[in-house]
Design an enzyme around this catalytic site. Structure first.
Site, PDB file in Angstrom:
ATOM      1  N   PRO A  89      16.096   7.524  16.463  1.00 28.18           N
ATOM      2  CG  PRO A  89      18.312   7.553  16.122  1.00 28.18           C
ATOM      3  CD  PRO A  89      17.402   8.168  17.179  1.00 28.18           C
ATOM      4  CD  GLU A 116      25.269   7.670  23.781  1.00 29.57           C
ATOM      5  OE1 GLU A 116      25.034   6.577  23.330  1.00 29.57           O
ATOM      6  OE2 GLU A 116      26.140   8.469  23.161  1.00 29.57           O
ATOM      7  NE  ARG A 154       3.938  18.271   0.223  1.00 32.17           N
ATOM      8  CZ  ARG A 154       3.269  17.559  -0.744  1.00 32.17           C
ATOM      9  NH1 ARG A 154       2.487  16.655  -0.461  1.00 32.17           N
ATOM     10  NH2 ARG A 154       3.390  18.108  -1.988  1.00 32.17           N
ATOM     11  CG  ASP A 169       2.127  14.463  -3.206  1.00 31.29           C
ATOM     12  OD1 ASP A 169       2.225  14.546  -4.358  1.00 31.29           O
ATOM     13  OD2 ASP A 169       1.985  15.067  -2.351  1.00 31.29           O
TER      14      ASP A 169
END
Length: 257
Positions: A89, A116, A154, A169
Site C-alpha cells: 500500500p 504486518e 497484454r 485502451d
C-alpha cells in the site's frame, strides 16, 4: 519475458496464469510465468519466514533471509538484473504508463507479502520498485501482483489478436476510451450513432476522439491536465464545461432533494 512470483500461496495463481490472455501468451511462449514459494528458502528446519517486530507491536514481519535467498537463486548467472517489484500500500500508484515501462523489461520478479509487513532491509537493498494498485489494504500481495502482471503481459507483441487494442485502451493515450457499439444497429429503440456506420474513416476517427475527450472530461477531468491536447481541443473542452456547468448544478440540487 520472464515473470517470477514469490508467494506463500502459489496455488492462487494457477487459474489466472492458465486461462484467457495470460494462458494464451504462455502457450505461445511469449512469456514464462512461474510461482515460487519463498518458504522453501527459509534458513531453519521449521521453514519460518516471519518473526515478531523489534520494538514490539502487533502482527508479524517477513524476514529478509528467505526473500534475498529466493531472488538471488532466481538471478544467479543472469547477465542483467531483474526488476524486483514489491506490492504494498505504500508503493507508487500503479498506472498504464508504469505498465508500458515494465513491459519493456526482460525479467520481472514480484514479491507478495503477508502479515504486518516486510523487514525494511528488503525495501532498501533488494527491491527496485514498490507498487500500489489503490489506497486500500488487502490480505496479501497476490491479487495486486495478478493485476499488474495481466496489464503488462497484454502489452507484449503478439499477445493480443488486434495489435491496436492496447494502443487505444483507456489511459494508453492519457484519456478514457471512446464508446463501442456492435450489432444490432437498433436495440430496444436505442440506435448506434450514424457516423459509425458511415464508412467514412476520417469522420469516425474525429467522432471517437471527441467522445474520448468528453468521457474524460465528465468522468476523470484530472487526466486532462497531463493529456497531450491541441489548443483547439482545450478551447472546445472549456466551452463544453461552461455549458454543462449549470446543468450539473441543477442535477446536483435535484439529487439532494
Amino acid at each position: 519475458m520472464k515473470i517470477d512470483v514469490l508467494t506463500l500461496f502459489p496455488e492462487m495463481f494457477e487459474g489466472v496464469f492458465g486461462t484467457s490472455i495470460l494462458g494464451k501468451a504462455r502457450e505461445k511462449g511469449i512469456v514464462e510465468l512461474r510461482t515460487i514459494n519463498f518458504r522453501e528458502y527459509a534458513n531453519n528446519k521449521h521453514q519460518t519466514v516471519d518473526d515478531a517486530p523489534y520494538g514490539g507491536g502487533g502482527g508479524m514481519v517477513l524476514k529478509p533471509e528467505p526473500m534475498f535467498a529466493a531472488v538471488e537463486a532466481l538471478t544467479e548467472g543472469a547477465a542483467k538484473p531483474p526488476r524486483v517489484i514489491l506490492m504494498c500500500p505504500q508503493g507508487e500508484p500503479y498506472t498504464q504508463r508504469k505498465a508500458e515501462e515494465l513491459s519493456r523489461a526482460e525479467h520481472l520478479v514480484f514479491i507478495c507479502g503477508h502479515y504486518e509487513g516486510y523487514d525494511e532491509r528488503i525495501r532498501e537493498h533488494l527491491v527496485t520498485d514498490e507498487l500500489s494498485i489503490g489506497d486500500y489494504v488487502l490480505t496479501g500481495g497476490e491479487l495486486p501482483a495478478m493485476v499488474v502482471i495481466d496489464s503488462v503481459v497484454r502489452l507484449l507483441p503478439g499477445v493480443l489478436g488486434n495489435e491496436t487494442s492496447a494502443v487505444t485502451d483507456s489511459f494508453s493515450t492519457g484519456l478514457l476510451e471512446y464508446p463501442h457499439y456492435t450489432r444490432p444497429a437498433v436495440f430496444r429503440g436505442w440506435e448506434v450513432p450514424e457516423v459509425l456506420m458511415s464508412g467514412h474513416h476520417g469522420r469516425i476517427e474525429a467522432w471517437r476522439r471527441e467522445q474520448s475527450l468528453l468521457r474524460t472530461l465528465r468522468r476523470r477531468p484530472d487526466l486532462l491536465e497531463k493529456a497531450e491536447l491541441t489548443d483547439k481541443e482545450r478551447e472546445w473542452l472549456a466551452s463544453v464545461e461552461r455549458n454543462e456547468g449549470p446543468c450539473r448544478e441543477r442535477n446536483e440540487q435535484k439529487s439532494d432533494g
